[in-house]
Scaffold this active site. Structure first.
Site, PDB file in Angstrom:
ATOM      1  N   VAL A  23       0.829  -1.202   0.000  1.00 60.34           N
ATOM      2  CA  VAL A  23       0.000   0.000   0.000  1.00 60.34           C
ATOM      3  C   VAL A  23       0.872   1.263   0.000  1.00 60.34           C
ATOM      4  O   VAL A  23       0.590   2.228  -0.726  1.00 60.34           O
ATOM      5  CB  VAL A  23      -0.980  -0.001   1.201  1.00 60.34           C
ATOM      6  CG1 VAL A  23      -1.832   1.257   1.186  1.00 60.34           C
ATOM      7  CG2 VAL A  23      -1.864  -1.235   1.159  1.00 60.34           C
ATOM      8  N   GLY A  80     -10.947  -1.780   1.052  1.00 58.30           N
ATOM      9  CA  GLY A  80      -9.959  -1.168   0.148  1.00 58.30           C
ATOM     10  C   GLY A  80     -10.404   0.070  -0.600  1.00 58.30           C
ATOM     11  O   GLY A  80     -10.471   1.162  -0.044  1.00 58.30           O
ATOM     12  N   LYS A 100     -13.227  -5.646  10.453  1.00 67.95           N
ATOM     13  CA  LYS A 100     -13.841  -4.653   9.562  1.00 67.95           C
ATOM     14  C   LYS A 100     -15.292  -4.388   9.961  1.00 67.95           C
ATOM     15  O   LYS A 100     -15.759  -3.251   9.927  1.00 67.95           O
ATOM     16  CB  LYS A 100     -13.740  -5.127   8.113  1.00 67.95           C
ATOM     17  CG  LYS A 100     -12.279  -5.109   7.634  1.00 67.95           C
ATOM     18  CD  LYS A 100     -12.089  -5.929   6.378  1.00 67.95           C
ATOM     19  CE  LYS A 100     -10.648  -5.899   5.902  1.00 67.95           C
ATOM     20  NZ  LYS A 100     -10.413  -6.905   4.842  1.00 67.95           N
ATOM     21  N   GLY A 135      -1.180 -15.959  -4.226  1.00 71.25           N
ATOM     22  CA  GLY A 135      -0.952 -14.812  -3.354  1.00 71.25           C
ATOM     23  C   GLY A 135      -2.240 -14.193  -2.826  1.00 71.25           C
ATOM     24  O   GLY A 135      -2.211 -13.142  -2.197  1.00 71.25           O
TER      25      GLY A 135
END
Lengths: 428, 428
Positions: free
Chosen positions: A14, A134, A205, A187
């Site tokens: 990020v 995100g 979250k 991944g």
């Protein structure tokens, strides 16, 4: 005009995205905020590591205090992750009057109230759009877009790893363990996938979203969590046959002033908008008393999507700086938290039972539901293809959780019930 | 604390919703902004009309100046609709320092730049979240949520009437005129449906969204508009057979600094998230260079959804009042508008042709595409069940609009081409 100087804690995925966006969109950002935005210092673990972006070596430091104690720096962007150490850095930075932008869901879920209250004390902004879903601007949507409404329900697919796994299982009829391995190779899942697949990431979250939606400080321990590791190929097959998809949903609900928050595998009717959110995408469905049904869809992770949210927060901090109104964010959690009891939590349930294949079994089983006043929407009994037991599939009408627990206890005690294979919440 | 006094222009559907929400959520609103919010005066045409809400008769007035020239009133909420007269009211109100919240898409599409510039001149806020896509907070999402990104494409289902009609045609195989009548009976379409079905309503909304997305003043006349009245049952049937849904899409695109905006019936691949937006729901799909694919879904109209957006704007104005930062909204349109030429607008196309059923026809037709360098993705020729002609269905690869026009001219001139039944853009 005087540039706004930013300290960046962390240059992983990020952080790299933040540097890229600030560079690439510099002129647009400057048009919006009226000043250049300069990333002044970047905290890294290893200054000599090879990186995918070219960065002036003098900007890198492995000493966090060079950033936090730097009087030139106005805003700190925290994308290093971690909890306790990071918390101490942020609290110290706030006490020095630095504004904070963070993508750290763990930190905000566990220490959000402390950090936000420290920020108010020092007249600082703390923004955290990137901590949930995100690239989807769901946090400002809940705070500002729906400021006028009373949010009754939030349902989120807020973990891309598990949604990828469930999508693959559904589309390819594959086994959980098989798809998990594939996700790890790509991944999409970590070597130790526990936090994702057991629902802990989603629970963090949902803690943040429920706090914003219900304006009360929801804590992580208020979230009832169940992950996806026990979901079988059979579960998904049966769900599809009945017109449902299995999704790991975070569900935050309010009735009157009582709330409940959970993360659990849920059978979602195919016609519901959240049922068709596939792969690593995230979506947050919000039901407001006045607005009705809405849904916000987008990438839940990744370098540039997450960095988009981080830099949007940075722009907001800088606009506040220009107006001199930092730290004037309203208090989010102005309501007392009242948690629902199990008697107040209602939903439909799906059950798959393996039972002895003989006369009178279905009568005994349905009697157990009747005894605790759980009424049934549909019941299907069929031979089990792989063994001499029969399968019973039951979908209930809305039932409260306390009654369902009693039904399940009663089923467990029955000699004719061989296995309670699955119990899922049903939505839509 | 001193109450914030609001003047309401209009007490139709949305106005009634505004009164309801402000009353019902008063204590929540007060917790957020720190003052009571009071609707002080309401402009109506007929003070004696029976209404679905109970309102103090003294609050009603049929004299707009009683509101605009009232020194007690801080904010004016305009939900009366109309263009020229309403514009003059709003300009006068701004010159008196009143802040404006409006749900008026026509006004903002046609006079947005003038109104926003007048607002800046007088230090006033003008917010208009409810003008596009009712309850979906898409305007703040574009301004704030994606402030850090470069928006490359916006696709919107921003007219509920036409989406209702197309959904019904798709789900029931019904004819356009039949469904239109049904929509009129249900109140989803107006007696004169022109503005909806010919795409004008959607074009106004796309003018607003494109201006926000591309940060340049897009005008209504920049939007290339085509409605849904020519869509046949056959079109929708063929689209479905090929895996598409037909939607009336507003499409705003950018390439480098060149933009194009259109409203047109479009065949959308079923796997695209916007393809499954059905009925009167709206959705706006936003593709950002960094964030990638996102979509925002919700009710596009209706009393309470639209009022939710209006009151959220009201909350924002009041927060600004408390902070003393009204009228400090950034300038949205800081870029020069550069429109794409037809040579720069590229998309895939779907064509349905009725042709003479004899040897060599397909060769001649495909030759016309080749001549103008439009390459073909798929071609299907089949007998036409209802007459002696053959049908040819063609889907092209990306082709620019100028070349496609030449191809269509050339097809029109061919004696073997009996009818060009349909030409649609293809997405996804």
């Amino acid at each position: 005009m005087k540039p706004i100087k930013v300290g960046l804690l962390g240059l992983g995925t990020v952080g790299t995205g933040v540097v890229r966006i600030v560079e690439k969109h510099q002129s647009d950002l400057e048009s919006q905020v009226g000043s250049p935005i300069v990333i002044e210092k970047i905290l890294v673990q290893n200054k000599d590591k090879a990186r995918s972006i070219s960065i002036d070596q003098h900007k890198l430091t492995d000493d966090v205090w060079e950033i936090i104690h730097n009087p030139e720096i106005d805003v700190i962007v925290e994308v290093m992750g971690g909890i306790e150490l990071t918390r101490s850095y942020i609290l110290e930075a706030l006490s020095r009057g630095k504004h904070i932008v963070t993508a750290n869901k763990d930190l905000m879920a566990l220490h959000g109230p402390e950090i936000l209250s420290k920020a108010q004390e020092h007249g600082c902004d703390v923004l955290y759009e990137a901590s949930v879903a995100g690239g989807i601007p769901i946090i400002r949507t809940l705070i500002e877009g729906f400021s006028s409404d009373r949010i009754m329900k939030i349902m989120g697919i807020v973990n891309g790893t598990t949604n990828y796994i469930l999508t693959k299982m559904s589309q390819e009829g594959a086994d959980y363990s098989e798809v998990l391995k594939e996700a790890q190779a790509l991944g999409y899942a970590e070597a130790d996938p526990t936090s994702d697949v057991e629902g802990l990431d989603a629970a963090r979250k949902m803690t943040i979203l429920a706090t914003l939606g219900f304006r009360a400080n929801v804590a992580l321990e208020d979230v009832d969590v169940k992950g996806i590791s026990a979901i079988s190929r059979e579960d998904i097959l049966y769900a599809k046959r009945l017109g449902y998809e299995v999704k790991l949903l975070g569900i935050a609900e309010r009735q009157d002033d009582y709330i409940s928050v959970s993360v659990q595998p849920t059978m979602v009717k195919r016609s519901h908008p959240i049922a068709s959110v596939n792969g690593v995408f995230n979506a947050v469905y919000v039901y407001g008393e006045a607005v009705g049904e809405t849904m916000f869809y987008g990438p839940g992770a990744g370098e540039l999507p997450t960095a988009t949210s981080v830099v949007a927060d940075l722009v907001a901090v800088v606009k506040n700086l220009k107006l001199g109104v930092n730290g004037k964010q309203e208090k989010i959690a102005y309501k007392e938290k009242k948690l629902k009891t199990d008697e107040q939590i209602a939903s439909k349930y799906y059950l798959l039972l393996h039972v002895a294949d003989r006369a009178g079994v279905l009568a005994r089983i349905t009697q157990a539901f009747a005894e605790f006043e759980v009424s049934l929407e549909s019941v299907l009994q069929q031979p089990n293809p792989s063994n001499p037991e029969a399968e019973i599939i039951i979908i209930t009408h809305d039932a409260n959780k306390a009654s369902m627990k009693k039904v399940l206890n009663s089923l467990e005690d029955m000699e004719v019930v061989k296995t309670i294979k699955s119990v899922y919440r049903v939505e839509g």
